[in-house]
Design a protein around this motif. Sequence first.
Motif, mmCIF file in Angstrom:
data_model
loop_
_atom_site.group_PDB
_atom_site.id
_atom_site.type_symbol
_atom_site.label_atom_id
_atom_site.label_comp_id
_atom_site.label_asym_id
_atom_site.label_seq_id
_atom_site.Cartn_x
_atom_site.Cartn_y
_atom_site.Cartn_z
ATOM 1 N N ARG A 189 0.856 -1.296 0.145
ATOM 2 C CA ARG A 189 0.060 -0.007 -0.064
ATOM 3 C C ARG A 189 0.772 1.265 -0.075
ATOM 4 O O ARG A 189 1.999 1.316 0.523
ATOM 5 C CB ARG A 189 -0.795 0.074 1.194
ATOM 6 C CG ARG A 189 -1.798 -1.117 1.430
ATOM 7 C CD ARG A 189 -2.706 -1.116 2.566
ATOM 8 N NE ARG A 189 -3.571 -2.193 2.844
ATOM 9 C CZ ARG A 189 -3.428 -3.334 3.421
ATOM 10 N NH1 ARG A 189 -2.181 -3.276 4.109
ATOM 11 N NH2 ARG A 189 -4.424 -4.122 3.392
ATOM 12 N N LEU A 190 0.612 2.537 -0.713
ATOM 13 C CA LEU A 190 0.832 3.494 -0.457
ATOM 14 C C LEU A 190 1.135 4.281 0.906
ATOM 15 O O LEU A 190 -0.111 4.100 1.689
ATOM 16 C CB LEU A 190 0.415 4.647 -1.552
ATOM 17 C CG LEU A 190 1.086 6.094 -1.914
ATOM 18 C CD1 LEU A 190 2.388 5.894 -2.267
ATOM 19 C CD2 LEU A 190 0.010 6.967 -2.312
ATOM 20 N N LEU A 191 2.181 4.705 1.355
ATOM 21 C CA LEU A 191 1.990 5.516 2.564
ATOM 22 C C LEU A 191 1.370 6.618 2.484
ATOM 23 O O LEU A 191 1.651 7.478 1.704
ATOM 24 C CB LEU A 191 3.444 5.451 3.310
ATOM 25 C CG LEU A 191 4.239 4.134 3.286
ATOM 26 C CD1 LEU A 191 5.687 4.308 3.899
ATOM 27 C CD2 LEU A 191 3.449 3.235 4.374
ATOM 28 N N THR A 192 0.646 7.144 3.535
ATOM 29 C CA THR A 192 0.004 8.286 3.473
ATOM 30 C C THR A 192 0.951 9.322 3.542
ATOM 31 O O THR A 192 0.734 10.651 3.182
ATOM 32 C CB THR A 192 -1.363 8.396 4.740
ATOM 33 O OG1 THR A 192 -0.473 8.223 6.177
ATOM 34 C CG2 THR A 192 -2.301 7.480 4.446
ATOM 35 N N PRO A 197 -0.500 17.418 2.208
ATOM 36 C CA PRO A 197 -1.638 17.962 2.813
ATOM 37 C C PRO A 197 -2.961 18.225 2.023
ATOM 38 O O PRO A 197 -2.839 19.270 1.127
ATOM 39 C CB PRO A 197 -0.982 18.805 3.666
ATOM 40 C CG PRO A 197 0.051 19.478 2.913
ATOM 41 C CD PRO A 197 0.617 18.380 2.313
ATOM 42 N N ARG A 198 -3.951 18.440 2.642
ATOM 43 C CA ARG A 198 -5.377 18.877 2.109
ATOM 44 C C ARG A 198 -5.512 18.619 0.682
ATOM 45 O O ARG A 198 -5.801 19.386 -0.339
ATOM 46 C CB ARG A 198 -5.307 20.500 2.159
ATOM 47 C CG ARG A 198 -5.373 20.928 3.551
ATOM 48 C CD ARG A 198 -6.363 20.461 4.462
ATOM 49 N NE ARG A 198 -6.244 21.209 5.985
ATOM 50 C CZ ARG A 198 -5.802 20.560 6.884
ATOM 51 N NH1 ARG A 198 -5.149 19.166 6.974
ATOM 52 N NH2 ARG A 198 -5.707 21.281 8.109
ATOM 53 N N THR A 199 -5.314 17.189 0.177
ATOM 54 C CA THR A 199 -5.263 16.828 -0.945
ATOM 55 C C THR A 199 -6.517 15.592 -1.132
ATOM 56 O O THR A 199 -6.783 15.287 -2.280
ATOM 57 C CB THR A 199 -4.035 16.238 -1.572
ATOM 58 O OG1 THR A 199 -3.621 15.180 -0.787
ATOM 59 C CG2 THR A 199 -2.809 17.288 -1.559
ATOM 60 N N VAL A 200 -7.129 15.234 -0.253
ATOM 61 C CA VAL A 200 -8.015 14.079 -0.223
ATOM 62 C C VAL A 200 -9.511 14.576 -0.154
ATOM 63 O O VAL A 200 -9.957 15.250 0.863
ATOM 64 C CB VAL A 200 -7.538 12.932 0.684
ATOM 65 C CG1 VAL A 200 -8.627 12.020 0.909
ATOM 66 C CG2 VAL A 200 -6.314 12.461 0.545
ATOM 67 N N ARG A 227 -4.376 15.412 8.171
ATOM 68 C CA ARG A 227 -3.350 16.131 7.718
ATOM 69 C C ARG A 227 -3.627 16.235 6.159
ATOM 70 O O ARG A 227 -3.786 17.283 5.544
ATOM 71 C CB ARG A 227 -2.047 15.301 7.645
ATOM 72 C CG ARG A 227 -0.956 15.915 7.091
ATOM 73 C CD ARG A 227 0.290 15.388 7.189
ATOM 74 N NE ARG A 227 0.311 14.136 6.457
ATOM 75 C CZ ARG A 227 0.668 13.925 5.306
ATOM 76 N NH1 ARG A 227 1.162 15.079 4.500
ATOM 77 N NH2 ARG A 227 0.715 12.872 4.584
ATOM 78 N N VAL A 228 -4.339 14.859 5.438
ATOM 79 C CA VAL A 228 -4.492 14.909 3.731
ATOM 80 C C VAL A 228 -5.898 15.293 3.840
ATOM 81 O O VAL A 228 -6.054 15.586 2.533
ATOM 82 C CB VAL A 228 -4.259 13.588 3.734
ATOM 83 C CG1 VAL A 228 -2.652 13.219 3.908
ATOM 84 C CG2 VAL A 228 -5.241 12.346 4.130
ATOM 85 N N ALA A 229 -6.829 15.368 4.854
ATOM 86 C CA ALA A 229 -8.273 15.783 4.425
ATOM 87 C C ALA A 229 -8.357 17.272 3.730
ATOM 88 O O ALA A 229 -7.710 18.260 4.383
ATOM 89 C CB ALA A 229 -9.142 15.445 5.488
#
Length: 300
Positions: A189-192, A197-200, A227-229
């Motif tokens: 799996r790809l690591l988060t 940041p802010r890309t999902v 972090r990514v949401a």
Amino acid sequence: MTVRLSRNRLVSAQFRDDDKLQKCLTTPSAHVMPGTRGDHVSLIQGALVKLGAGVISASEISSKLYGPSTANAILRYKGPPRNIINTSYQRAPDNIVGQMTIDRLDADMVEFEKIPDNPYVWMTIEGPPEHNHTACFPLESGGHRGTPINPLPFGLKINIYGDHETDYLNFIDVAPNPEFANRKFGGPRLLTKELGPRTVGNIAVRSSPIFENHIHSNPNEVEEILRVAMPGCRITYTGTEENIRTFGPTVLKFGPLISTIEIPDLTEIEPGRFEYTPLTAYVITILDPDIARRRFLLPN
């Protein structure tokens, strides 16, 4: 000034019974403007949220106010690819709901309302009726039952600790914790941490852990999700009774609960063989990741 419309009356269940919006369609002076307040504004806000047009603040929704976040959602909705512009005097969309805008919102809601009563997750192992299972990796966790329907149309789509069950939706299987990056089929799996940041815009989680402390996982799932949401990111968390009991309280802290869906407990997984595993799906919106971080007592 003549405006070309697709209909002379609103027909969607969302709008058809509201006199002010019916007048907005037929009368140029009845535009719905920033600063307006009322039930008709609430209906517009509801449509924008359902159509994934943007994030509207909880205070504007509760007060039925056409405030700045509603206006921004309208701008996003009217921009590409729809490009709702009256070219006789405009070169770019505005933040007003006029005849052309309510006409297009109504048409989009008519299509949205054709979706079955549960518009968020599949209730069956088979998933979409047109899905070709021969293209799937071996699915180790209940097929496509509980995978998302109608993901939001912005940002990346990720499946935390997924095993290919959402490949057909172009979700990326990811691992916040490197210890769980490997899997049986299809490579790691790809690591988060590889995501910006802010890309999902969409996060799927199916019977996987969501820890909020480093005792169990470092980095932990909560920190990486927040972090990514993107603002407005949708989380679909599907789990067994034990998953919901263990991780449900954590999941519900991310933001407003849109829907709770009970998925039937008895499923025929192959002819004559049945599986008894009741599932529950939570559908949640992360309105503001920074506010959610404070809810989890995380520094911004």
